[in-house]
Design a protein around this motif. Structure first.
Motif, short mmCIF file in Angstrom:
data_model
loop_
_atom_site.label_atom_id
_atom_site.label_comp_id
_atom_site.label_asym_id
_atom_site.label_seq_id
_atom_site.Cartn_x
_atom_site.Cartn_y
_atom_site.Cartn_z
N THR A 90 -40.22 -8.32 6.82
CA THR A 90 -40.17 -6.89 7.11
C THR A 90 -41.00 -6.47 8.32
OG1 THR A 90 -41.97 -6.59 5.54
CG2 THR A 90 -39.73 -6.27 4.71
N ALA A 91 -41.92 -7.31 8.77
CA ALA A 91 -42.78 -6.94 9.90
C ALA A 91 -43.32 -8.19 10.58
CB ALA A 91 -43.94 -6.06 9.42
N ILE A 92 -43.61 -8.05 11.88
CA ILE A 92 -44.23 -9.11 12.67
C ILE A 92 -45.34 -8.48 13.50
CG2 ILE A 92 -43.92 -10.80 14.52
CD1 ILE A 92 -40.94 -10.90 13.76
N ALA A 93 -46.48 -9.15 13.57
CA ALA A 93 -47.56 -8.74 14.47
C ALA A 93 -47.98 -9.96 15.26
CB ALA A 93 -48.73 -8.16 13.69
N VAL A 94 -48.44 -9.74 16.49
CA VAL A 94 -48.92 -10.82 17.34
C VAL A 94 -50.37 -10.52 17.69
CG1 VAL A 94 -48.59 -12.08 19.49
CG2 VAL A 94 -46.61 -11.15 18.30
N TYR A 95 -51.22 -11.54 17.54
CA TYR A 95 -52.63 -11.44 17.89
C TYR A 95 -52.88 -12.36 19.07
CZ TYR A 95 -52.82 -8.89 13.62
OH TYR A 95 -52.58 -7.94 12.66
N PRO A 96 -53.37 -11.82 20.20
CA PRO A 96 -53.44 -12.57 21.45
C PRO A 96 -54.28 -13.84 21.42
CG PRO A 96 -53.86 -10.26 21.83
CD PRO A 96 -53.79 -10.45 20.36
N GLY A 97 -55.23 -13.96 20.55
CA GLY A 97 -55.95 -15.22 20.45
C GLY A 97 -57.38 -15.21 20.96
N GLN A 98 -57.87 -14.08 21.50
CA GLN A 98 -59.25 -14.04 21.93
C GLN A 98 -60.15 -14.42 20.77
OE1 GLN A 98 -57.16 -11.43 22.43
NE2 GLN A 98 -57.20 -10.90 24.59
N GLY A 99 -60.95 -15.46 20.99
CA GLY A 99 -61.86 -15.92 19.95
C GLY A 99 -61.20 -16.77 18.87
N LEU A 100 -59.87 -16.88 18.91
CA LEU A 100 -59.14 -17.64 17.90
C LEU A 100 -58.63 -18.97 18.45
CD1 LEU A 100 -57.06 -14.72 16.38
CD2 LEU A 100 -59.11 -15.75 15.42
N GLY A 101 -58.67 -19.13 19.76
CA GLY A 101 -58.20 -20.37 20.37
C GLY A 101 -56.77 -20.32 20.83
N SER A 102 -55.91 -19.66 20.10
CA SER A 102 -54.51 -19.52 20.51
C SER A 102 -53.93 -18.28 19.87
CB SER A 102 -53.70 -20.76 20.12
OG SER A 102 -53.62 -20.88 18.73
N ALA A 103 -52.86 -17.78 20.48
CA ALA A 103 -52.20 -16.59 19.94
C ALA A 103 -51.59 -16.90 18.58
CB ALA A 103 -51.12 -16.11 20.91
N LEU A 104 -51.59 -15.90 17.72
CA LEU A 104 -51.06 -16.05 16.37
C LEU A 104 -49.95 -15.04 16.12
CD1 LEU A 104 -54.41 -16.31 14.38
CD2 LEU A 104 -52.93 -18.20 15.10
N THR A 133 -48.85 -5.53 -5.01
CA THR A 133 -47.92 -5.55 -6.14
C THR A 133 -46.51 -5.14 -5.72
OG1 THR A 133 -48.50 -3.28 -6.71
CG2 THR A 133 -49.73 -5.07 -7.81
N ARG A 134 -46.37 -4.68 -4.47
CA ARG A 134 -45.06 -4.30 -3.94
C ARG A 134 -44.88 -4.90 -2.56
NH1 ARG A 134 -43.48 1.68 -5.64
NH2 ARG A 134 -41.57 0.82 -4.82
N ARG A 135 -43.70 -4.79 -2.02
CA ARG A 135 -43.36 -5.37 -0.72
C ARG A 135 -44.30 -4.91 0.38
NH1 ARG A 135 -37.72 -4.20 0.99
NH2 ARG A 135 -38.44 -4.31 3.13
N LEU A 136 -44.51 -5.76 1.39
CA LEU A 136 -45.25 -5.39 2.59
C LEU A 136 -44.26 -4.83 3.61
CD1 LEU A 136 -47.64 -8.44 3.00
CD2 LEU A 136 -48.08 -6.29 1.86
N ASN A 137 -44.57 -3.70 4.21
CA ASN A 137 -43.67 -3.09 5.17
C ASN A 137 -44.20 -3.10 6.59
OD1 ASN A 137 -41.64 -2.41 3.36
ND2 ASN A 137 -42.67 -0.52 2.79
N CYS A 138 -45.53 -3.22 6.78
CA CYS A 138 -46.13 -3.08 8.09
C CYS A 138 -47.29 -4.05 8.28
CB CYS A 138 -46.71 -1.68 8.30
SG CYS A 138 -45.73 -0.33 7.70
N LEU A 139 -47.61 -4.30 9.54
CA LEU A 139 -48.77 -5.09 9.94
C LEU A 139 -49.38 -4.45 11.17
CD1 LEU A 139 -47.34 -8.71 9.95
CD2 LEU A 139 -49.02 -7.85 8.36
N ALA A 140 -50.66 -4.62 11.37
CA ALA A 140 -51.30 -4.15 12.63
C ALA A 140 -52.52 -5.02 12.88
CB ALA A 140 -51.71 -2.69 12.53
#
Length: 140
Positions: A90-104, A133-140
């Motif tokens: 239902t949703a996709i978010a992208v995290y650029p990777g600063q401090g994580l080593g690579s984008a996620l 307990t219910r579906r996930l609709n969003c990410l941020a």
């Protein structure tokens, strides 16, 4: 996007994704897969300042995720078919990777879970389950 025209992507029920030049309103590319599953979530990632091509990440009702390189050939880089989700994404978010080593990439689903992936390899690196307990609709 630094050095490039700003892009917008739209997903359609016929399993196509359209890439638009926001400045001119011009259609830049139509991305499509053989599957006829409706596009249910979409995101764009520009790896600036690396100079690499932007990526479009799209999920379909079939629980798969496709990642395209948006360049002159606009070709699919890879598809995550074993998404680990048991219901529609239902949703996709992208995290650029600063401090994580690579984008996620993080995908959320009607199955009440979120799954974390490495953008460049498609490797699954974690899952978040049990808090909803219910579906996930969003990410941020």
């Amino acid at each position: 996007m630094k050095g490039t025209k700003p892009l917008l992507v739209t997903g359609h029920p016929d399993n196509t994704v359209t890439v638009w030049d926001v400045s001119s309103g011009e259609k830049k590319a139509i991305l499509s897969e053989k599957s006829k599953q409706e596009i249910t979530a979409i995101a764009i990632y520009d790896p600036e300042p690396s100079g690499s091509s932007p990526r479009v990440i799209a999920a379909g009702r079939d629980k798969s995720v496709t990642i395209w390189l948006v360049n002159s050939s606009a070709r699919a880089k890879y598809k995550l078919t074993g998404s680990g989700h048991s219901d529609v994404i239902t949703a996709i978010a992208v995290y650029p990777g600063q401090g994580l080593g690579s984008a996620l990439i993080v995908t959320a689903s009607a199955d009440r879970s979120a799954i974390i992936w490495k953008l460049e390899t498609g490797e699954r690196v974690g899952a978040l389950r049990g808090a909803h307990t219910r579906r996930l609709n969003c990410l941020a």
